[in-house]
Design a protein around this motif. Structure first.
Motif, PDB file in Angstrom:
ATOM      1  N   HIS A 146       0.820  -1.215   0.000  1.00 62.45           N
ATOM      2  CA  HIS A 146       0.000   0.000   0.000  1.00 62.45           C
ATOM      3  C   HIS A 146       0.852   1.261   0.000  1.00 62.45           C
ATOM      4  O   HIS A 146       0.343   2.354  -0.220  1.00 62.45           O
ATOM      5  CB  HIS A 146      -0.906   0.019   1.237  1.00 62.45           C
ATOM      6  CG  HIS A 146      -1.856  -1.140   1.287  1.00 62.45           C
ATOM      7  ND1 HIS A 146      -1.490  -2.369   1.758  1.00 62.45           N
ATOM      8  CD2 HIS A 146      -3.154  -1.234   0.908  1.00 62.45           C
ATOM      9  CE1 HIS A 146      -2.516  -3.191   1.691  1.00 62.45           C
ATOM     10  NE2 HIS A 146      -3.542  -2.532   1.184  1.00 62.45           N
ATOM     11  N   LYS A 165      -0.315   6.566  -2.606  1.00 62.70           N
ATOM     12  CA  LYS A 165      -1.382   7.226  -3.377  1.00 62.70           C
ATOM     13  C   LYS A 165      -0.872   8.475  -4.093  1.00 62.70           C
ATOM     14  O   LYS A 165      -1.535   9.517  -4.126  1.00 62.70           O
ATOM     15  CB  LYS A 165      -2.558   7.590  -2.461  1.00 62.70           C
ATOM     16  CG  LYS A 165      -3.286   6.382  -1.901  1.00 62.70           C
ATOM     17  CD  LYS A 165      -4.543   6.800  -1.151  1.00 62.70           C
ATOM     18  CE  LYS A 165      -5.334   5.603  -0.686  1.00 62.70           C
ATOM     19  NZ  LYS A 165      -6.592   5.983  -0.017  1.00 62.70           N
ATOM     20  N   GLU A 208      -1.889   7.428   8.463  1.00 57.46           N
ATOM     21  CA  GLU A 208      -3.271   7.479   8.954  1.00 57.46           C
ATOM     22  C   GLU A 208      -4.117   8.512   8.217  1.00 57.46           C
ATOM     23  O   GLU A 208      -5.328   8.362   8.105  1.00 57.46           O
ATOM     24  CB  GLU A 208      -3.292   7.753  10.463  1.00 57.46           C
ATOM     25  CG  GLU A 208      -3.116   6.505  11.296  1.00 57.46           C
ATOM     26  CD  GLU A 208      -3.282   6.777  12.782  1.00 57.46           C
ATOM     27  OE1 GLU A 208      -3.858   7.840  13.138  1.00 57.46           O
ATOM     28  OE2 GLU A 208      -2.836   5.942  13.585  1.00 57.46           O
ATOM     29  N   TYR A 234      -5.014   6.390   5.309  1.00 58.36           N
ATOM     30  CA  TYR A 234      -5.653   5.130   5.711  1.00 58.36           C
ATOM     31  C   TYR A 234      -6.108   5.250   7.174  1.00 58.36           C
ATOM     32  O   TYR A 234      -5.412   4.807   8.093  1.00 58.36           O
ATOM     33  CB  TYR A 234      -4.671   3.963   5.580  1.00 58.36           C
ATOM     34  CG  TYR A 234      -4.132   3.743   4.186  1.00 58.36           C
ATOM     35  CD1 TYR A 234      -4.953   3.274   3.163  1.00 58.36           C
ATOM     36  CD2 TYR A 234      -2.785   3.992   3.899  1.00 58.36           C
ATOM     37  CE1 TYR A 234      -4.463   3.052   1.890  1.00 58.36           C
ATOM     38  CE2 TYR A 234      -2.280   3.774   2.621  1.00 58.36           C
ATOM     39  CZ  TYR A 234      -3.127   3.303   1.620  1.00 58.36           C
ATOM     40  OH  TYR A 234      -2.630   3.084   0.363  1.00 58.36           O
ATOM     41  N   GLU A 236      -8.057   3.623   8.844  1.00 61.84           N
ATOM     42  CA  GLU A 236      -8.251   2.327   9.506  1.00 61.84           C
ATOM     43  C   GLU A 236      -7.099   1.987  10.449  1.00 61.84           C
ATOM     44  O   GLU A 236      -7.258   1.209  11.394  1.00 61.84           O
ATOM     45  CB  GLU A 236      -8.368   1.206   8.461  1.00 61.84           C
ATOM     46  CG  GLU A 236      -9.531   1.366   7.499  1.00 61.84           C
ATOM     47  CD  GLU A 236      -9.110   2.093   6.231  1.00 61.84           C
ATOM     48  OE1 GLU A 236      -9.754   1.873   5.205  1.00 61.84           O
ATOM     49  OE2 GLU A 236      -8.141   2.872   6.281  1.00 61.84           O
ATOM     50  N   THR A 257       0.976  -3.347   6.608  1.00 62.02           N
ATOM     51  CA  THR A 257       0.427  -3.773   5.322  1.00 62.02           C
ATOM     52  C   THR A 257      -0.679  -4.803   5.510  1.00 62.02           C
ATOM     53  O   THR A 257      -1.753  -4.710   4.895  1.00 62.02           O
ATOM     54  CB  THR A 257       1.546  -4.375   4.446  1.00 62.02           C
ATOM     55  OG1 THR A 257       2.535  -3.375   4.205  1.00 62.02           O
ATOM     56  CG2 THR A 257       1.006  -4.879   3.125  1.00 62.02           C
ATOM     57  N   LEU A 260      -3.900  -3.321   6.761  1.00 64.81           N
ATOM     58  CA  LEU A 260      -4.682  -2.659   5.707  1.00 64.81           C
ATOM     59  C   LEU A 260      -5.414  -3.682   4.840  1.00 64.81           C
ATOM     60  O   LEU A 260      -6.547  -3.446   4.407  1.00 64.81           O
ATOM     61  CB  LEU A 260      -3.760  -1.789   4.853  1.00 64.81           C
ATOM     62  CG  LEU A 260      -3.193  -0.550   5.568  1.00 64.81           C
ATOM     63  CD1 LEU A 260      -2.138   0.137   4.703  1.00 64.81           C
ATOM     64  CD2 LEU A 260      -4.316   0.426   5.926  1.00 64.81           C
ATOM     65  N   ARG A 280      -8.459  -2.935   2.198  1.00 64.50           N
ATOM     66  CA  ARG A 280      -7.753  -2.032   1.288  1.00 64.50           C
ATOM     67  C   ARG A 280      -6.910  -2.833   0.296  1.00 64.50           C
ATOM     68  O   ARG A 280      -6.075  -3.655   0.705  1.00 64.50           O
ATOM     69  CB  ARG A 280      -6.829  -1.103   2.067  1.00 64.50           C
ATOM     70  CG  ARG A 280      -7.563  -0.100   2.919  1.00 64.50           C
ATOM     71  CD  ARG A 280      -8.032   1.077   2.065  1.00 64.50           C
ATOM     72  NE  ARG A 280      -8.484   2.195   2.897  1.00 64.50           N
ATOM     73  CZ  ARG A 280      -8.695   3.407   2.444  1.00 64.50           C
ATOM     74  NH1 ARG A 280      -8.510   3.660   1.152  1.00 64.50           N
ATOM     75  NH2 ARG A 280      -9.111   4.365   3.243  1.00 64.50           N
TER      76      ARG A 280
END
Length: 524
Positions: free
Chosen positions: A395, A424, A450, A453, A455, A514, A517, A522
């Motif tokens: 990710h 991203k 965070e 993400y 989560e 990872t 996620l 994700r």
């Protein structure tokens, strides 16, 4: 209530609580009793009312706070003192007033213990048993008797040991449990003595300690010789080497001998109950315990896996589901193609022959460098996913990280970590402080990710283990780090290996984030 033809009697709250380092509050004892009742045992020995305030309080609270569906409570205590009437003995009164429908009395059955420990005569000891049993029976309570040191007593004076049994039975005791108090008996000799005791006409039970490692075997031998009442403790708790593990005894009798002891649904919940009790007692569970241990149905060798792939029963003595456990495939340098294929299937992947071959080779190569996947399923699953995808997918991509450890003027140690990651399409730099290098890295990577993400706010590092793999190299040794991480639904473990402990920790930490996620849904 349980069938009275055969008794399953738990003594965790009294004898089990004598284990070194095990300290139960009244609330703990109530919680354990509920778990044991859920298993479907017939009797739960709550403690010794009158002997200590905690046990007296337990019986007081049990009247209103325990709604037992299967079990009856038993109060433990001793026969009256020498030279005192049972009606006048305050400890006997505490048993009478406990509210327990069953009383279990401990009595001496070894002549030398009577004369040296009780300091009374053999005749008076028999009178103490007779008076106390008959008094409690007259008061409406059911009475069991624990014949303490029975087997040693039988070796010393068999006629007297058997007379203790007959006296208790004639006074109204429903069961006389023969106690291997010192835990020194072996199954064949114990069975011979139990057989003789059964011939006396008394209903015989068995209570074994595990000092020879034979407590469960001795209990099963006693049943075969005629005992119809078994005593033991959850998870084998108890002083010294512990007591007979009641979970193992029940599973063996029900699954191997055909006894109908507890409801099938309760037996299928045994593993959960065993682990729930360890949570209350705060005693680390034995992962290798029969039936309920985490490793009880874990397979590592490639030869085993090849057979299990054909038929799981070839290397398992029962279906693990019968006791609420699961078969687990452990991936290690001993793994063959079958181990990897079965582990992949367990994780939801159907591997091709090409993928299996590549994965086996990679696992063996990595384990030769110190990695271990049998204790790090999450790391193995990430490796498997990379193999199936044909490339490493994550990710985020790490540009760099660094850690500074500083001792302040006041003597405080402070760790500061900086991580630079790409995720991203963004480049993110974050700094975190912690009470150690790994804690600082953990905070820094969360701070960085965070915002993309959220989560990760639920993900928490809960355990951190370090092992030096080549101690002859001193501070240059290879280090293996295992990290356990959790979210609000479960836990997972990851592994890192390097000559630098912080590097090894970062490897495990990066994988943990990872995998967290992935659990959150994700995609990489």
């Amino acid at each position: 209530m349980a069938d009275d033809r055969f008794h399953v009697y738990d003594t965790t709250l009294r004898d089990g609580a004598q284990q070194e380092g095990l300290n139960l509050t009244v609330a703990d004892k109530l919680a354990v009793a509920r778990h044991l009742d859920g298993l479907g045992v017939g009797f739960i020995e709550g403690g010794w009312p009158g002997a200590n305030p905690k046990d007296t309080e337990f019986f007081r609270r049990a009247r209103t706070e325990l709604d037992l569906k299967h079990a009856q409570l038993a109060a433990f205590g001793a026969t009256r003192r020498a030279g005192v009437k049972a009606t006048d003995d305050p400890l006997v009164a505490a048993l009478r007033e406990s509210g327990a429908p069953v009383v279990t009395l401990v009595a001496k059955s070894h002549d030398r213990h009577v004369e040296l420990a009780l300091r009374t005569t053999l005749e008076e000891n028999l009178a103490m048993i007779r008076d106390t049993v008959s008094h409690l029976r007259a008061e409406g309570q059911r009475v069991f008797l624990d014949a303490e040191h029975f087997f040693d007593g039988y070796k010393s004076n068999p006629a007297y040991a058997l007379e203790v049994l007959r006296t208790a039975a004639e006074a109204g005791a429903d069961v006389i449990a023969l106690c291997d108090t010192n835990g020194g008996m072996l199954p064949d000799e114990l069975a011979d003595v139990v057989h003789e005791a059964v011939q006396s006409g008394a209903r015989v039970g068995i209570h074994c300690h595990d000092d020879t490692g034979c407590a469960v075997a001795n209990t099963l031998a006693a049943v075969r010789a005629g005992a119809t009442h078994v005593q033991g403790c959850a998870n084998g708790y108890g002083e010294r080497s512990g007591n007979a593990n009641l979970f193992t005894v029940v599973a063996n009798l029900q699954l191997k001998r055909g006894f109908d002891l507890v409801p099938q649904a309760a037996l299928a919940d045994m593993t959960r109950i065993a682990h729930a009790i360890t949570e209350v007692t705060n005693v680390t569970p034995n992962s290798h315990a029969p039936y309920v241990g985490m490793s009880a149905f874990a397979h590592k060798a490639g030869l085993h896996a090849s057979a299990i792939k054909v038929d799981p029963n070839l290397y398992q003595h029962i279906d693990p589901a019968a006791v609420g456990n699961d078969m687990r495939m452990l991936v290690s340098d001993m793994a063959g193609r079958a181990s990897v294929e079965l582990k992949g299937r367990e994780l939801g992947y159907e591997l091709t022959g090409e993928h299996t071959k590549a994965l086996v080779e990679q696992v063996k190569e990595m384990e030769s460098r110190g990695f271990t996947f049998e204790a790090a399923d999450a790391s193995f699953e990430l490796l498997l996913r990379d193999t199936v995808a044909g490339e490493r997918k994550r990710h985020f991509e790490v540009e760099s990280w660094r850690v500074i450890v500083e001792r302040t003027k006041g003597g405080e140690l402070v760790s500061e970590a900086t991580v630079k990651v790409h995720a991203k399409g963004e480049r993110i730099v974050a700094t975190g402080e912690g009470n150690g290098p790994v804690n600082a890295l953990d905070k820094a990577v969360r701070l960085a990710l965070e915002q993309l993400y959220p989560e990760l706010a639920k993900v928490e590092l809960v355990d951190f283990k370090v092992r030096i793999l080549e101690d002859t190299h001193g501070t240059d040794a290879v280090t293996r780090v295992l990290i356990t991480t959790s979210d609000d639904t479960g836990e997972w473990a990851t592994v890192g290996v390097a000559e630098n402990i912080i590097d090894a920790s970062w490897q495990a930490l990066e994988q943990a984030v990872t995998y967290g996620l992935l659990r959150a849904g994700r995609d990489c």
